[in-house]
Each structure stands twice: as structure tokens, then as C-alpha cells.
Design a protein around this motif. Structure first.
Motif, PDB file in Angstrom:
ATOM      1  N   LYS A 102       0.841  -1.184   0.000  1.00 17.75           N
ATOM      2  CA  LYS A 102       0.000   0.000   0.000  1.00 17.75           C
ATOM      3  C   LYS A 102       0.879   1.238   0.000  1.00 17.75           C
ATOM      4  O   LYS A 102       1.988   1.256   0.517  1.00 17.75           O
ATOM      5  CB  LYS A 102      -0.901   0.016   1.227  1.00 17.75           C
ATOM      6  CG  LYS A 102      -0.176   0.005   2.563  1.00 17.75           C
ATOM      7  CD  LYS A 102      -1.177   0.008   3.685  1.00 17.75           C
ATOM      8  CE  LYS A 102      -0.499  -0.125   5.035  1.00 17.75           C
ATOM      9  NZ  LYS A 102      -0.093  -1.507   5.301  1.00 17.75           N
TER      10      LYS A 102
ATOM     11  N   HIS B  29      -5.133  -6.730 -14.413  1.00 19.50           N
ATOM     12  CA  HIS B  29      -4.426  -6.308 -13.203  1.00 19.50           C
ATOM     13  C   HIS B  29      -4.846  -7.169 -12.025  1.00 19.50           C
ATOM     14  O   HIS B  29      -6.025  -7.315 -11.714  1.00 19.50           O
ATOM     15  CB  HIS B  29      -4.693  -4.831 -12.912  1.00 19.50           C
ATOM     16  CG  HIS B  29      -3.799  -3.915 -13.685  1.00 19.50           C
ATOM     17  ND1 HIS B  29      -3.617  -2.592 -13.348  1.00 19.50           N
ATOM     18  CD2 HIS B  29      -3.013  -4.140 -14.762  1.00 19.50           C
ATOM     19  CE1 HIS B  29      -2.757  -2.057 -14.191  1.00 19.50           C
ATOM     20  NE2 HIS B  29      -2.387  -2.969 -15.064  1.00 19.50           N
ATOM     21  N   SER B  31      -3.722  -6.792  -8.738  1.00 19.44           N
ATOM     22  CA  SER B  31      -3.845  -6.079  -7.459  1.00 19.44           C
ATOM     23  C   SER B  31      -4.818  -4.923  -7.568  1.00 19.44           C
ATOM     24  O   SER B  31      -4.843  -4.206  -8.573  1.00 19.44           O
ATOM     25  CB  SER B  31      -2.480  -5.558  -7.016  1.00 19.44           C
ATOM     26  OG  SER B  31      -1.598  -6.620  -6.762  1.00 19.44           O
ATOM     27  N   PHE B  33      -6.571  -1.732  -5.058  1.00 14.92           N
ATOM     28  CA  PHE B  33      -6.494  -0.981  -3.806  1.00 14.92           C
ATOM     29  C   PHE B  33      -7.659   0.011  -3.727  1.00 14.92           C
ATOM     30  O   PHE B  33      -8.063   0.580  -4.737  1.00 14.92           O
ATOM     31  CB  PHE B  33      -5.197  -0.162  -3.742  1.00 14.92           C
ATOM     32  CG  PHE B  33      -3.931  -0.957  -3.887  1.00 14.92           C
ATOM     33  CD1 PHE B  33      -3.479  -1.358  -5.135  1.00 14.92           C
ATOM     34  CD2 PHE B  33      -3.170  -1.284  -2.766  1.00 14.92           C
ATOM     35  CE1 PHE B  33      -2.314  -2.082  -5.273  1.00 14.92           C
ATOM     36  CE2 PHE B  33      -1.996  -2.002  -2.906  1.00 14.92           C
ATOM     37  CZ  PHE B  33      -1.570  -2.403  -4.154  1.00 14.92           C
ATOM     38  N   TYR B  48      -6.785  -3.862   0.346  1.00 19.68           N
ATOM     39  CA  TYR B  48      -6.025  -4.376  -0.779  1.00 19.68           C
ATOM     40  C   TYR B  48      -6.494  -5.775  -1.144  1.00 19.68           C
ATOM     41  O   TYR B  48      -6.691  -6.613  -0.256  1.00 19.68           O
ATOM     42  CB  TYR B  48      -4.541  -4.391  -0.419  1.00 19.68           C
ATOM     43  CG  TYR B  48      -3.659  -5.266  -1.281  1.00 19.68           C
ATOM     44  CD1 TYR B  48      -3.016  -6.388  -0.753  1.00 19.68           C
ATOM     45  CD2 TYR B  48      -3.451  -4.960  -2.623  1.00 19.68           C
ATOM     46  CE1 TYR B  48      -2.195  -7.189  -1.533  1.00 19.68           C
ATOM     47  CE2 TYR B  48      -2.637  -5.759  -3.410  1.00 19.68           C
ATOM     48  CZ  TYR B  48      -2.005  -6.863  -2.860  1.00 19.68           C
ATOM     49  OH  TYR B  48      -1.197  -7.642  -3.643  1.00 19.68           O
ATOM     50  N   ALA B  93      -7.377   1.960  -7.186  1.00 17.61           N
ATOM     51  CA  ALA B  93      -6.161   1.841  -7.988  1.00 17.61           C
ATOM     52  C   ALA B  93      -5.913   0.377  -8.288  1.00 17.61           C
ATOM     53  O   ALA B  93      -6.272  -0.504  -7.499  1.00 17.61           O
ATOM     54  CB  ALA B  93      -4.961   2.435  -7.247  1.00 17.61           C
ATOM     55  N   SER B  94      -5.309   0.108  -9.432  1.00 16.35           N
ATOM     56  CA  SER B  94      -4.944  -1.267  -9.744  1.00 16.35           C
ATOM     57  C   SER B  94      -3.507  -1.314 -10.241  1.00 16.35           C
ATOM     58  O   SER B  94      -2.961  -0.317 -10.729  1.00 16.35           O
ATOM     59  CB  SER B  94      -5.891  -1.877 -10.780  1.00 16.35           C
ATOM     60  OG  SER B  94      -5.716  -1.315 -12.066  1.00 16.35           O
ATOM     61  N   SER B  95      -2.899  -2.472 -10.064  1.00 14.39           N
ATOM     62  CA  SER B  95      -1.544  -2.677 -10.571  1.00 14.39           C
ATOM     63  C   SER B  95      -1.420  -4.102 -11.069  1.00 14.39           C
ATOM     64  O   SER B  95      -2.186  -4.977 -10.669  1.00 14.39           O
ATOM     65  CB  SER B  95      -0.498  -2.379  -9.502  1.00 14.39           C
ATOM     66  OG  SER B  95      -0.553  -3.323  -8.460  1.00 14.39           O
ATOM     67  N   GLN B 106       0.865   1.840  -9.420  1.00 12.78           N
ATOM     68  CA  GLN B 106      -0.569   1.811  -9.166  1.00 12.78           C
ATOM     69  C   GLN B 106      -1.226   2.859 -10.055  1.00 12.78           C
ATOM     70  O   GLN B 106      -0.835   4.032 -10.030  1.00 12.78           O
ATOM     71  CB  GLN B 106      -0.871   2.082  -7.691  1.00 12.78           C
ATOM     72  CG  GLN B 106      -0.412   0.952  -6.790  1.00 12.78           C
ATOM     73  CD  GLN B 106      -0.821   1.134  -5.337  1.00 12.78           C
ATOM     74  OE1 GLN B 106      -1.809   1.801  -5.021  1.00 12.78           O
ATOM     75  NE2 GLN B 106      -0.049   0.544  -4.441  1.00 12.78           N
TER      76      GLN B 106
END
Lengths: 115, 117
Positions: A102, B29, B31, B33, B48, B93-95, B106
Motif C-alpha cells: 500500500k 491487473h 492487485s 487498492f 487491498y 487503484a490497480s496494478s 498503481q
């Protein structure tokens, strides 16, 4: 707990002036460092990031930042600003041992560039 | 390609109402958040996901906040019995996150501005 401090909340510059925005973080372990920018009416977008190697990082639009580990700092610089650089700038950090990756953000700096 | 999208962009709720905020991450993606950004502040982490698994929910401010990502793509942030202090912009947000590298960028959506009256 990790924290990020941005000491300048509002900065006003004339075009062609040099810019330096301060960012300090508090965390004793290994970190990755980021600068994000939010132009008026737009999303947050990545300006540059540091995770290893050369502590002087170059990003988009002529921005650069220097990681000084001994000072826990990651200041953003640009030698000559343009009116289009008017935006809000956020410094952020994440810790390598934090498995969620994070981002911890500073409170942001609003930059106004006068033509 | 398409970026992260969020809906609705604006939401006004009366105190005590439940709200649901949607996030469509960038395709592929892993991940995802959620962050909360109060006026004049930087974004603060809420939770997350890695695929459908919620791996960190340490930032959720109370048990009125709940997030899910049942199929590992779209995510919903639900706030029950909204309070005035919940007024904020909620960012998703994504990654890529395929290798779990923390330096993954992100990518943020436009946010949902929630106002609780």
C-alpha cells in the motif's frame, strides 16, 4: 507507523522559475518512493518512482527527484516550470516488508504557476 | 487502453443510508487498492486485494466499511449507515502485481466523491 511529510502546502511560482518540493518520510526499513501528480480535473498519475540504483530519478515532463537516504528525503525538482505544471503533487512511500504494497501519501502540495 | 473506471462519480447520501461504490480495474491487473481522500489531504489506504483475496483490510475505519472482489476483477466498496465523517473521495487503484513487486505502478481511477448530508 510510516508517515510522509510534505512541508509546502501551497507554492506559487512564475513561469521559468525553478521548483523544489520537499518530501520526508519516517520509516527505518527499505522503501520505494513515488511522486504522483494530479492535474486539474484529472486522475492521479505517476510522475516518477525510485526503488533501487541511482538515487537521482528522472520522470516525465522534465521532473526529477533525488533520494537521500541519510535524510529520509525524496525532493522533487524541475529547473524551469511551465504554466501547464499547475497541479497538486503527492509524495508517497511503500515498504518492502509490507506485503500489501500500500502507498502512504503525504498531504500534497498545490503548485500554481503564473504565466 | 482503458484505464481504471469508477462509478458513480458523485454520490449524495443521507446520514444512515447504505452506499455501494464500484471499481473496474485495468483488465488483467491482479492487485486492487481502495483509498479514501478527505478534503485537503492525501489518499489514505483502506484495503487491498490480490485477485479475489482480500489480503489487507487494516485501513478500513470501522465495521461499517466492507469491500469485495468476488471474481478477481470488479470490486465494490460498501459503506453501511453512512455518517458525515464518511464524506470524502474514494479512489480505486490497480496494478499488474503479477510478481508481487512493490514497485509496480498503481494506476488510479477518477474517484467517487461521496457527500453525506
Amino acid at each position: 507507523a510510516q508517515s510522509v511529510s510534505q512541508h509546502n502546502h501551497h507554492v506559487i511560482l512564475s513561469e521559468a522559475a525553478s521548483l523544489e518540493l520537499g518530501c520526508n518520510y519516517s520509516y527505518g526499513g527499505t522503501v520505494n518512493l513515488f511522486w504522483y501528480v494530479q492535474y486539474p480535473g484529472q486522475h492521479l498519475q505517476l510522475l516518477l518512482k525510485y526503488f533501487s540504483g541511482d538515487p537521482l530519478v528522472k520522470g516525465i515532463k522534465g521532473f526529477e527527484a533525488e533520494f537521500i537516504k541519510s535524510k529520509f528525503s525524496f525532493n522533487l525538482r524541475k529547473p524551469s516550470v511551465q504554466w501547464s505544471d499547475t497541479a497538486e503533487y503527492f509524495c508517497a512511500v511503500n515498504a518492502l516488508r509490507d506485503s500489501s504494497y500500500k502507498l502512504i501519501f503525504g498531504s500534497g502540495t498545490r503548485l500554481l504557476v503564473r504565466p | 487502453g482503458a484505464g481504471v473506471s469508477q462509478s458513480p462519480r458523485y454520490k449524495v447520501a443521507k446520514r444512515g443510508q447504505d452506499v455501494a461504490l464500484r471499481c473496474d480495474p485495468i483488465s488483467g491487473h491482479v492487485s486492487l487498492f481502495w483509498y479514501q481522500q478527505a478534503l485537503g489531504q492525501g489518499p489514505e489506504f483502506l484495503t487491498y486485494f490480490q485477485n479475489e483475496a482480500q489480503l489487507d483490510k487494516s485501513g478500513l475505519p470501522s465495521d461499517r466499511f466492507f469491500a469485495e472482489r468476488p471474481e478477481g476483477s470488479v470490486s465494490t466498496l460498501k459503506i453501511q449507515r453512512t455518517q458525515q465523517e464518511d464524506s470524502a473521495v474514494y479512489l480505486c487503484a490497480s496494478s499488474l502485481g503479477t510478481s508481487g513487486t512493490p514497485e509496480d505502478t498503481q494506476y488510479f481511477g477518477p474517484g467517487t466523491r461521496l457527500t453525506v448530508l
